[in-house]
Structure formats: structure tokens, C-alpha cells
Write a protein that holds these residues in place. Structure first.
Motif, PDB file in Angstrom:
ATOM      1  N   GLN A   1       0.823  -1.298  -0.024  1.00 38.84           N
ATOM      2  CA  GLN A   1      -0.408   0.336  -0.223  1.00 38.84           C
ATOM      3  C   GLN A   1       0.844   1.553  -0.342  1.00 38.84           C
ATOM      4  N   ALA A   2       2.087   0.878   0.579  1.00 43.71           N
ATOM      5  CA  ALA A   2       2.717   2.485   1.199  1.00 43.71           C
ATOM      6  C   ALA A   2       3.201   2.413  -0.315  1.00 43.71           C
ATOM      7  N   GLU A   3       3.668   1.589  -1.023  1.00 45.85           N
ATOM      8  CA  GLU A   3       4.950   1.623  -2.490  1.00 45.85           C
ATOM      9  C   GLU A   3       3.909   2.696  -3.365  1.00 45.85           C
ATOM     10  N   TRP A   4       2.706   1.861  -3.440  1.00 48.19           N
ATOM     11  CA  TRP A   4       1.492   2.034  -4.324  1.00 48.19           C
ATOM     12  C   TRP A   4       1.329   3.652  -4.172  1.00 48.19           C
ATOM     13  N   LEU A   5       0.866   4.155  -2.686  1.00 49.79           N
ATOM     14  CA  LEU A   5       0.790   5.756  -2.405  1.00 49.79           C
ATOM     15  C   LEU A   5       1.858   6.545  -3.078  1.00 49.79           C
ATOM     16  N   MET A   6       3.384   6.189  -2.721  1.00 55.00           N
ATOM     17  CA  MET A   6       4.492   6.988  -3.678  1.00 55.00           C
ATOM     18  C   MET A   6       4.884   6.654  -4.498  1.00 55.00           C
ATOM     19  N   SER A   7       4.063   5.720  -5.238  1.00 63.13           N
ATOM     20  CA  SER A   7       4.535   5.797  -6.745  1.00 63.13           C
ATOM     21  C   SER A   7       2.503   6.683  -7.319  1.00 63.13           C
ATOM     22  N   ASN A   8       1.854   7.302  -6.176  1.00 65.46           N
ATOM     23  CA  ASN A   8       0.991   7.544  -7.045  1.00 65.46           C
ATOM     24  C   ASN A   8       0.571   9.142  -5.640  1.00 65.46           C
ATOM     25  N   GLY A   9       1.148  10.502  -6.360  1.00 63.06           N
ATOM     26  CA  GLY A   9       1.166  11.197  -5.046  1.00 63.06           C
ATOM     27  C   GLY A   9       0.375  12.100  -5.383  1.00 63.06           C
ATOM     28  N   ALA A  10      -0.964  11.534  -6.099  1.00 65.31           N
ATOM     29  CA  ALA A  10      -1.736  12.626  -6.280  1.00 65.31           C
ATOM     30  C   ALA A  10      -3.244  12.118  -5.362  1.00 65.31           C
ATOM     31  N   TYR A  11      -2.654  11.279  -4.858  1.00 63.14           N
ATOM     32  CA  TYR A  11      -3.755  10.480  -3.670  1.00 63.14           C
ATOM     33  C   TYR A  11      -3.134  11.082  -2.283  1.00 63.14           C
ATOM     34  N   THR A  12      -4.340  10.525  -1.773  1.00 63.03           N
ATOM     35  CA  THR A  12      -3.975  10.975  -0.349  1.00 63.03           C
ATOM     36  C   THR A  12      -5.080   9.953   0.222  1.00 63.03           C
ATOM     37  N   ALA A  13      -4.639   9.324   1.616  1.00 65.24           N
ATOM     38  CA  ALA A  13      -5.558   7.898   2.246  1.00 65.24           C
ATOM     39  C   ALA A  13      -5.844   8.751   3.969  1.00 65.24           C
ATOM     40  N   VAL A  14      -7.438   8.128   3.918  1.00 67.74           N
ATOM     41  CA  VAL A  14      -7.658   7.577   5.332  1.00 67.74           C
ATOM     42  C   VAL A  14      -7.612   6.650   5.876  1.00 67.74           C
ATOM     43  N   ILE A  15      -7.420   6.575   6.617  1.00 71.18           N
ATOM     44  CA  ILE A  15      -6.971   5.076   8.135  1.00 71.18           C
ATOM     45  C   ILE A  15      -8.221   4.706   8.482  1.00 71.18           C
ATOM     46  N   GLU A  16      -9.044   4.336   8.146  1.00 69.79           N
ATOM     47  CA  GLU A  16      -9.961   3.269   8.927  1.00 69.79           C
ATOM     48  C   GLU A  16      -9.234   2.687  10.252  1.00 69.79           C
ATOM     49  N   GLY A  17      -9.548   2.375  11.117  1.00 72.49           N
ATOM     50  CA  GLY A  17      -9.969   1.137  12.453  1.00 72.49           C
ATOM     51  C   GLY A  17     -10.942   1.304  12.778  1.00 72.49           C
ATOM     52  N   HIS A  18     -11.151  -0.131  13.050  1.00 72.80           N
ATOM     53  CA  HIS A  18     -12.307  -0.935  13.115  1.00 72.80           C
ATOM     54  C   HIS A  18     -11.807  -2.043  14.157  1.00 72.80           C
ATOM     55  N   ALA A  19     -13.445  -2.710  14.791  1.00 74.83           N
ATOM     56  CA  ALA A  19     -12.643  -3.400  16.164  1.00 74.83           C
ATOM     57  C   ALA A  19     -14.175  -4.655  15.990  1.00 74.83           C
ATOM     58  N   ASP A  20     -13.924  -5.824  16.008  1.00 70.49           N
ATOM     59  CA  ASP A  20     -15.356  -6.488  16.085  1.00 70.49           C
ATOM     60  C   ASP A  20     -16.247  -6.422  17.656  1.00 70.49           C
ATOM     61  N   GLU A  21     -17.668  -6.916  17.366  1.00 64.89           N
ATOM     62  CA  GLU A  21     -18.654  -6.214  18.574  1.00 64.89           C
ATOM     63  C   GLU A  21     -18.114  -6.658  20.127  1.00 64.89           C
ATOM     64  N   GLN A  22     -17.217  -7.354  20.519  1.00 64.04           N
ATOM     65  CA  GLN A  22     -16.913  -7.688  22.060  1.00 64.04           C
ATOM     66  C   GLN A  22     -16.101  -6.811  22.323  1.00 64.04           C
ATOM     67  N   GLY A  23     -17.059  -6.427  23.449  1.00 59.94           N
ATOM     68  CA  GLY A  23     -16.240  -5.641  24.849  1.00 59.94           C
ATOM     69  C   GLY A  23     -17.374  -4.370  24.732  1.00 59.94           C
ATOM     70  N   THR A  24     -16.753  -2.683  25.249  1.00 62.54           N
ATOM     71  CA  THR A  24     -17.150  -1.810  25.172  1.00 62.54           C
ATOM     72  C   THR A  24     -17.612  -0.932  24.376  1.00 62.54           C
ATOM     73  N   ARG A  25     -17.702   0.451  23.953  1.00 62.26           N
ATOM     74  CA  ARG A  25     -17.900   0.654  23.175  1.00 62.26           C
ATOM     75  C   ARG A  25     -16.773   1.831  23.227  1.00 62.26           C
ATOM     76  N   GLU A  26     -16.311   1.638  24.259  1.00 60.29           N
ATOM     77  CA  GLU A  26     -14.912   2.839  24.427  1.00 60.29           C
ATOM     78  C   GLU A  26     -13.617   2.176  24.380  1.00 60.29           C
ATOM     79  N   TYR A  27     -13.539   0.384  24.550  1.00 63.75           N
ATOM     80  CA  TYR A  27     -12.748  -0.259  24.706  1.00 63.75           C
ATOM     81  C   TYR A  27     -12.391  -0.327  23.097  1.00 63.75           C
ATOM     82  N   ASN A  28     -13.803   0.288  22.188  1.00 69.58           N
ATOM     83  CA  ASN A  28     -12.983  -0.755  20.715  1.00 69.58           C
ATOM     84  C   ASN A  28     -12.477   0.960  19.981  1.00 69.58           C
ATOM     85  N   LEU A  29     -13.858   1.579  20.147  1.00 66.93           N
ATOM     86  CA  LEU A  29     -12.936   3.160  19.810  1.00 66.93           C
ATOM     87  C   LEU A  29     -11.182   2.997  19.675  1.00 66.93           C
TER      88      LEU A  29
END
Length: 175
Positions: free
Chosen positions: A87-115
């Protein structure tokens, strides 16, 4: 005769549903947009095509936009490191793009812990990309915790798909 009408109606209904499903997915990167998950995404979907190595479609389909994590972990496995390096190599070769990296978790645990866990996962991917040479200014992170699952069931097969980060591309300068 009545059976024939019902059967014909059922086939017509099935064909209509299938046609709508296919047309709803066409050109959008799937049911959930260009990010390949319920996390959505606002990346460009018309620029280039899968065969064009500089297109977002190529990034999503040939490289992959998802990194999976182990239970309660935010460290990158060797397989995840290899994917994020690509992914990093692709981004370095394609400078016209930026990226937002989303973090996700499974449903186990509290909302705060998973955030917090989703934030650590997104940061782990961003930090690894920066170490590979991607400018920090081109990357942002967001956490959704357990709020945007792509699989919904109380089973490990679903949990495993929801423990992820998703790299969502955008065209243009970073904000």
C-alpha cells in the motif's frame, strides 16, 4: 394454469432483484463503495480501471485495502506488514492520492474500548506507512470501533472480518 402464472411471476421477480443487485454494485466498488467495507469511502471511483496500476480500483483489488488483526491486537502481523508495504509503495508512486486509514473492531467489548482499539489499529498502519516513506501529511486516521461491522453475527468468522483497518483513497491534496 395458476401454478404457471405464479412460477412465471416468481422468475420475473427473481430476475428483477438480480438485475437491481448487479446494477447497484456496478461502478461503486461493491455494495459499500470504494473502501470495500461498511466503512464507506469517498475515494474516486471513475478514474482509471482495475487494469490501470495507478487507479484506486487497482489499489483496492490487486493490492488490497484491508488489514486484519488478531483479537485485542493492534500490532501488524508479518502478512499485514507485507500488505501495508505494498500500500505504501502504491501511495509513493501515486502522489495525487491521500489516504484515510479507518480502524475497526469486532463487537466484543465496550464501545469505548473498541474505539480506542480501532484508533491504535489505524495508527499502527499509518506509522508503518510513514516508516516506509509515505509523507505523514498524506495520511489521516479515524476510528469506528465496533460501529461499522462488515459481518454481523456472534461467531469468530464474523469477528475476524471486523477486526481490521481499511485504507480509503482520496484524490487531491491532503487537508
Amino acid at each position: 394454469m395458476e401454478f404457471a402464472k405464479t412460477s412465471s411471476r416468481a422468475r420475473l421477480s427473481l430476475a428483477l432483484v438480480a438485475a437491481l443487485a448487479v446494477s447497484g454494485c456496478a461502478g461503486s466498488g461493491g455494495l459499500f463503495g470504494s473502501a470495500g467495507g461498511a466503512g464507506g469511502g469517498s475515494g474516486p471511483t471513475t478514474a482509471g480501471a482495475f487494469g490501470d496500476p495507478s487507479s484506486p480500483q487497482y489499489f483496492q483489488q490487486a493490492i488490497g485495502d484491508r488489514v486484519l488483526f488478531a483479537v485485542d491486537q493492534s500490532t501488524l502481523s508479518p502478512e499485514a506488514q507485507q500488505l501495508v508495504s505494498q500500500q505504501a509503495e502504491w501511495l509513493m508512486s501515486n502522489g495525487a492520492y491521500t489516504a484515510v486509514i479507518e480502524g475497526h473492531a469486532d463487537e466484543q467489548g465496550t464501545r469505548e474500548y473498541n474505539l480506542a482499539l480501532g484508533a491504535r489499529r489505524a495508527s499502527a498502519v499509518r506509522d508503518f506507512m510513514v516508516a516506509q516513506g509515505v509523507a505523514d501529511s498524506r495520511l489521516t486516521t479515524v476510528t469506528f470501533g465496533k460501529e461499522r461491522p462488515i459481518e454481523i453475527c456472534s461467531d469468530e468468522s464474523c469477528y475476524a472480518q471486523n477486526r481490521r483497518s481499511v485504507t480509503v483513497l482520496s484524490a487531491g491534496p491532503s487537508s
